[in-house]
Write an enzyme that holds these catalytic residues in place. Structure first.
Site, PDB file in Angstrom:
ATOM      1  N   THR A 120       9.359  -7.555  -5.615  1.00  0.00           N
ATOM      2  CA  THR A 120       8.566  -7.048  -4.327  1.00  0.00           C
ATOM      3  C   THR A 120       8.110  -5.788  -3.737  1.00  0.00           C
ATOM      4  OG1 THR A 120      11.143  -6.230  -3.569  1.00  0.00           O
ATOM      5  CG2 THR A 120      10.516  -8.617  -3.346  1.00  0.00           C
TER       6      THR A 120
ATOM      7  N   LYS B 175      10.071  -5.152  11.088  1.00  0.00           N
ATOM      8  CA  LYS B 175      10.245  -6.034   9.861  1.00  0.00           C
ATOM      9  C   LYS B 175      11.880  -6.262   9.411  1.00  0.00           C
ATOM     10  CE  LYS B 175       7.377  -3.450   7.635  1.00  0.00           C
ATOM     11  NZ  LYS B 175       6.432  -2.586   6.548  1.00  0.00           N
TER      12      LYS B 175
ATOM     13  N   GLY C 223       5.569  -3.205  -2.875  1.00  0.00           N
ATOM     14  CA  GLY C 223       4.258  -3.315  -2.126  1.00  0.00           C
ATOM     15  C   GLY C 223       4.150  -4.271  -1.196  1.00  0.00           C
ATOM     16  N   THR C 224       5.293  -4.870  -0.581  1.00  0.00           N
ATOM     17  CA  THR C 224       5.304  -5.698   0.587  1.00  0.00           C
ATOM     18  C   THR C 224       4.499  -4.930   1.751  1.00  0.00           C
ATOM     19  OG1 THR C 224       7.538  -5.124   0.726  1.00  0.00           O
ATOM     20  CG2 THR C 224       7.060  -7.467  -0.368  1.00  0.00           C
ATOM     21  N   GLY C 225       5.297  -3.862   2.243  1.00  0.00           N
ATOM     22  CA  GLY C 225       4.786  -3.078   3.373  1.00  0.00           C
ATOM     23  C   GLY C 225       3.450  -2.880   3.470  1.00  0.00           C
ATOM     24  N   CYS C 226       2.962  -2.434   2.281  1.00  0.00           N
ATOM     25  CA  CYS C 226       1.531  -2.028   2.151  1.00  0.00           C
ATOM     26  C   CYS C 226       0.523  -3.286   2.443  1.00  0.00           C
ATOM     27  CB  CYS C 226       1.113  -1.424   1.060  1.00  0.00           C
ATOM     28  SG  CYS C 226       2.083   0.256   0.594  1.00  0.00           S
TER      29      CYS C 226
END
Length: 272
Positions: free
Chosen positions: A212, A181, A214-217
Site C-alpha cells: 500500500t 483518513k 503511496g496511498t496518501g500521495c
C-alpha cells in the site's frame, strides 16, 4: 500541424512534493496518478529521498529559492488548475509554499505528510506550527491520516466516533474542507469528509494486501485531479476514493518490503 487541428490541453495539476526514488510515493506517485486520471501533471520538487520498499535511507531538502523558482516557472507560463502538496520537511519550506499557494487562485489539496509508510519522519517537529498556521489555512482540502491528526492537533482517534472530533480540530486551523483518513482503524476503510456542516462518510472494503506504499500521495493527487476538472469537493473526493481503492486492491510486491499501489490498474499497466 495547424493550430485548429491541435488537441486542446488537459486540465493542469501541479504537485509540490518530494521525490521517492522507489517510484511508489511522492512526486512519482503524483504524476502517475495524474496521467491515469487524464490531467497534465507538473512538479515542484521539494526534497530528494533515497527510498525503497524497506524505508527511507536518506533525505535532502532543496533550497527554498529552488522551490520558489520551480513554482513560478510553471505557474507563470503554463498556468495551473489545481495544486497538491506533499512532503515539505522544514518550517521555511512550509511557509514558502503556503505563500505561493495563497497567491494562486485555484483549489489546493494539502496532504500534511508527517511520516512515511515505514515510520520514517518526513517533517521536522519545528515545522508543525507552520503547517497549522500557514499551510492549512490556504487548503481547499486537507487530507490527514490519523497519525497526522494526532501530530497536528493532539486528538487521538481510536474509532469512527472520534473522526468528527478530529475533523473539527483540523478545521479550526482554517482549511475549507478536511478529509480524515481512517485507514489505520480496523474494519472497513472509512474516510470522513466535512466542511463543518456538510458531512460525507466514504467506505470501502479492506483488502488483504500489504502493498500500500503511496496511498496518501495518490489520494491527494486524485482529489486535485478531480478539482482541476471542475468537480465539487465531494465529487472529487468520492472519485478519488474509488480510484485509490482499486489501486490498493491491485498493489504489487517490489523489493523486500512494502510494494506500491498500482496507479495503472484501470489501464492494465501495473504489476497485476
Amino acid at each position: 500541424m495547424s493550430a485548429s487541428s491541435r488537441a486542446s490541453a488537459p486540465p493542469r495539476v501541479l504537485t509540490v512534493a518530494g521525490s521517492d526514488s522507489g517510484g511508489g510515493a511522492g512526486i512519482q506517485a503524483d504524476l502517475k496518478t495524474m496521467l491515469a486520471l487524464g490531467v497534465h501533471g507538473m512538479s515542484v520538487l521539494t526534497a530528494v529521498t533515497a527510498q525503497n520498499s524497506l524505508g527511507v535511507q536518506g533525505a535532502w531538502e532543496l533550497p527554498v529559492e529552488a522551490v520558489r523558482a520551480q513554482y513560478r516557472s510553471v505557474v507563470d507560463d503554463i498556468g495551473v488548475d489545481a495544486v497538491k502538496t506533499g512532503m515539505l520537511s522544514s518550517a521555511e519550506l512550509v511557509e514558502t509554499v503556503a505563500e505561493l499557494i495563497g497567491g494562486t487562485a485555484v483549489p489546493s489539496v494539502v496532504d500534511p505528510v508527517g511520516v512515511s509508510k515505514h515510520g520514517d519522519p518526513l517533517l521536522a517537529a519545528s515545522a508543525l506550527d507552520s503547517v497549522r498556521t500557514k499551510l492549512l489555512p490556504v487548503a481547499t482540502v486537507a487530507t490527514p491520516n490519523l497519525d497526522e491528526v494526532a501530530q497536528l492537533t493532539g486528538v487521538e482517534v481510536e474509532s469512527e466516533d472520534g473522526m468528527r472530533r478530529a475533523a473539527a480540530a483540523v478545521l479550526a486551523y482554517g482549511p475549507t474542507w478536511v478529509l480524515i483518513k481512517g485507514g489505520h482503524l480496523s474494519g472497513d476503510a472509512v474516510d470522513f469528509l466535512t466542511d463543518g456542516s456538510e458531512e460525507h462518510w466514504l467506505r470501502a472494503p479492506r483488502f488483504d494486501n500489504r502493498h500500500t506504499h503511496g496511498t496518501g500521495c495518490t489520494l491527494a493527487s486524485a482529489i486535485a485531479s478531480g478539482l482541476a476538472k471542475g468537480q465539487s469537493v465531494p465529487e472529487a473526493v468520492t472519485a478519488a476514493k474509488e480510484y485509490v481503492t482499486g489501486a490498493i486492491a491491485a498493489g504489487f510486491a517490489l523489493g523486500g518490503g512494502i510494494g506500491p499501489v498500482d496507479h495503472g490498474w484501470r489501464l492494465g499497466t501495473g504489476g497485476a
